[in-house]
Write an enzyme that holds these catalytic residues in place. Structure first.
Site, short mmCIF file in Angstrom:
data_model
loop_
_atom_site.label_atom_id
_atom_site.label_comp_id
_atom_site.label_asym_id
_atom_site.label_seq_id
_atom_site.Cartn_x
_atom_site.Cartn_y
_atom_site.Cartn_z
N GLY A 54 0.85 -1.19 0.00
CA GLY A 54 0.00 0.00 0.00
C GLY A 54 0.87 1.23 0.00
CB CYS A 81 5.28 -4.09 -0.06
SG CYS A 81 6.06 -2.52 -0.35
CE1 TYR A 82 1.87 1.06 5.85
CE2 TYR A 82 -0.03 -0.41 5.79
CZ TYR A 82 0.65 0.66 6.36
OH TYR A 82 0.11 1.31 7.42
CG HIS A 168 5.65 -5.79 -4.77
ND1 HIS A 168 4.41 -5.60 -4.24
CD2 HIS A 168 6.37 -4.69 -4.45
CE1 HIS A 168 4.34 -4.43 -3.64
NE2 HIS A 168 5.53 -3.85 -3.76
CD GLU A 170 2.63 -8.49 -5.37
OE1 GLU A 170 3.45 -9.22 -4.79
OE2 GLU A 170 2.36 -7.34 -4.99
CB SER A 222 -25.50 -8.14 -24.26
OG SER A 222 -24.30 -8.78 -23.85
N GLY A 223 -25.21 -11.11 -25.82
CA GLY A 223 -24.34 -11.77 -26.79
C GLY A 223 -22.89 -11.60 -26.41
N GLY A 224 -22.62 -10.75 -25.41
CA GLY A 224 -21.26 -10.59 -24.90
C GLY A 224 -20.91 -11.80 -24.05
CB VAL A 225 -17.63 -13.23 -23.02
CG1 VAL A 225 -16.99 -12.06 -22.37
CG2 VAL A 225 -17.17 -14.50 -22.36
CG ASP A 226 -18.82 -10.33 -18.89
OD1 ASP A 226 -17.91 -11.10 -19.24
OD2 ASP A 226 -18.66 -9.13 -18.65
CB SER A 227 -25.04 -11.47 -20.54
OG SER A 227 -24.81 -11.30 -21.92
CB SER A 228 -22.84 -15.64 -23.50
OG SER A 228 -23.23 -14.67 -24.41
CE LYS A 366 -14.74 -9.68 -20.81
NZ LYS A 366 -15.97 -8.90 -20.68
#
Ligand code: XMP
Length: 510
Positions: A54, A81-82, A168, A170, A222-228, A366
């Site tokens: 942070g 780190c922090y 870090h 990560e 909507s045909g987008g990946v998330d709603s599909s 995603k």
């Protein structure tokens, strides 16, 4: 019970990356604010806790602290780190205040053997980004690695369940970072690492069935990946009690409506296709202002959706494809940001419709959603799609939206996307599209003078759409796309490439 890691967020730009890395290692992770109370943590205890970095200094007034009781729960803790500094400070060690930041690569030197370092070379490259540093470890702690700048680059308590690292692990610049995180999760915390798309689907189906019982769910597709993916998942869980409503706004891309219908005809599900293009386009007639266009699209969408939903009796739930980045309660997010654009998605529906919300993807990033989509056997053309905004092409046509302009833009856009796919660049790019600019410029074609519109190409790389850089598409490919658009699309005689970043630009033009 599902195994998980809790990441307590002290505001680092890398917090999401920590969550990502643990998931990549097969352990489900959640981000919560640093001040999450121990009682809340105890309700669903994680298998390990990571304290993020942070921007603060432990010496600043009011700088964030962790609820001390968390450190005595016996749950393995790793401070980064922090996160390391706050651990050391709260447990009685000494942290030196420094105005000077150490930023960039450093060489880590292991001073003792340790589970955290199993398989890590004695000296290796790490990534630093800090000001203050640990001068003395708390009682019962030992420094297990150093660098030229600090003797306490990594520390561990006597019990071997509390660790802290100044660097870090990560970030990819830390050579053995993934190895150290994996050692912490599996060797120190003894986790199993069985979080996969398959196990997620299994859990979700169980949870959705419990939650929904015999109720009916509607879902805006909507045909987008998330709603599909959300729809396909819920369909697995409740089958015919799910009703998917796909509203064709008339502002979709070339053949998009048909592609969505085809993809979902493969599934045995209640799929309702509403062709509302006339309605949308007539409301958009004569409108030039971008915000007004967005409002109109959003409102009409809600209306159409409501009308369709009313035809299905006794609906109790509304499904949405909300993803994890949208719901993280993070201290990195400081208060509500200014409204740059009023985004339209089905998020406007619940208050009006009085339905309970089901969001089966709210724990995923995603690319994880894409993996779930693959496991559910959704066609790859749907899963790999670039994001597409709710208002569609209406916000990619500057000025008034007309049928003619839509048709020109669709055609140009399909050429752009086609060439990106053919060259293999499509999957590398976060989002690519054409913008219609109704500014007439002069050109020459054959022996004829032309006086037509401009088409801008927009292609960006991004991880979450919040920031973006323009894609470095090769000149050859840009040239090929430009030639094809100008030759094949009547109404365009000039193509330009948008090289704005976000910020200060935005991805869409409106
Ligand atoms: P901007 O233009 O704000 O876009 O940089 C960031 C991302 O959001 C998408 N976008 C939208 N998505 N409804 C949506 O569902 C909207 O109204 C909307 N506006 C922008 C945009 O395509 C990009 O991926």
């Amino acid at each position: 019970m599902r195994e998980k890691v809790l990441v307590l967020d002290f505001g680092s730009q890398y917090t999401q990356l920590i969550a990502r890395r643990t998931r990549e290692l097969g352990v489900y992770s959640e981000i919560k604010p640093y001040n999450t109370a121990t009682d809340e943590i105890k309700k669903d205890p994680p298998g390990a806790i990571i304290l993020s970095g942070g921007p603060s200094s432990v010496w600043e007034d009011g700088s964030p602290r962790v609820d001390g009781e968390i450190l005595s729960l016996g749950i393995p803790v790793l401070g980064i780190c922090y996160g390391l500094q706050v651990l050391v400070f709260q447990l009685g060690g000494e942290v030196e205040r420094s105005e000077k930041r150490e930023y960039g690569p450093a060489v880590l030197n292991l001073v003792t053997e340790d589970l955290l370092f199993s398989g890590v070379e004695k000296t290796s490259g790490v990534w630093m980004s800090h000001g203050d540093r640990v001068l003395r470890v708390p009682e019962g702690f030992t420094a297990i690695a150093d660098t030229e700048n600090t003797e306490c680059a990594a520390v561990r308590n006597a019990g071997g369940n509390i660790y802290g690292v100044q660097f870090h692990p990560e970030v990819v610049h830390t050579e053995f970072g993934a190895r150290m995180l994996s050692n912490f999760l599996f060797q120190v915390a003894g986790l199993g690492g069985n979080w996969t798309a398959g196990s997620f689907i299994e859990h979700s189906i169980h949870d959705i069935r419990e939650r929904v019982g015999n109720g009916k769910i509607i879902c805006g597709l909507s045909g987008g990946v998330d709603s599909s993916v959300a729809a396909a998942l819920i369909n697995e869980a409740v089958g015919r009690r799910l009703y998917c409503i796909f509203v064709d706004t008339g502002c979709m891309r070339l053949d998009e409506a048909q592609e969505v219908c085809d993809a979902f005809s493969e599934f045995e599900m209640n799929f309702i296709h509403v062709d509302a293009s006339e309605r949308f386009l007539s409301h958009l007639e004569g409108v030039e202002d971008p915000e007004t266009k967005r409002k109109i699209m959003g409102e009409q969408f809600v209306r159409v959706f409501e009308e369709e939903a009313e035809k299905i009796s006794d609906v109790r739930f509304l499904a949405q494809g909300t993803l994890y980045p949208d719901v993280i309660e993070s201290v990195s997010v400081k208060g509500p940001s200014a409204v740059i654009k009023s985004h339209h998605n089905v998020g406007g529906l619940p208050e009006k419709m009085n339905l309970e919300i089901v969001e089966p993807l709210r724990e995923l990033f995603k690319d994880e959603v894409r993996n779930v989509g693959k496991a559910l056997e959704l066609p790859s053309s749907l899963i790999g799609r670039h994001p597409f905004p709710g208002p569609g092409l209406a916000i990619r046509i500057m000025g008034e939206v007309t049928r003619e302009r839509l048709s020109i833009l669709r055609h140009a856009d399909s050429i752009f996307i086609d060439e990106l796919k053919k060259s293999g660049a499509y999957d590398e790019i976060w989002q690519a599209f054409c913008v219609f600019i109704p500014v007439k410029t002069v050109g020459v074609m054959g022996d004829e003078r032309t006086y037509e519109n401009v088409c801008a190409l927009r292609a960006v790389s991004s991880t979450d759409g919040m920031t973006a850089d323009w894609s470095k598409i090769s000149y050859d490919l840009l040239g090929k796309i430009s030639v094809r658009i100008i030759n094949e699309v009547k109404g365009i005689n000039r193509v330009v490439y948008d090289i704005s970043t976000k910020p200060p630009g935005t991805i869409e033009w409106q």
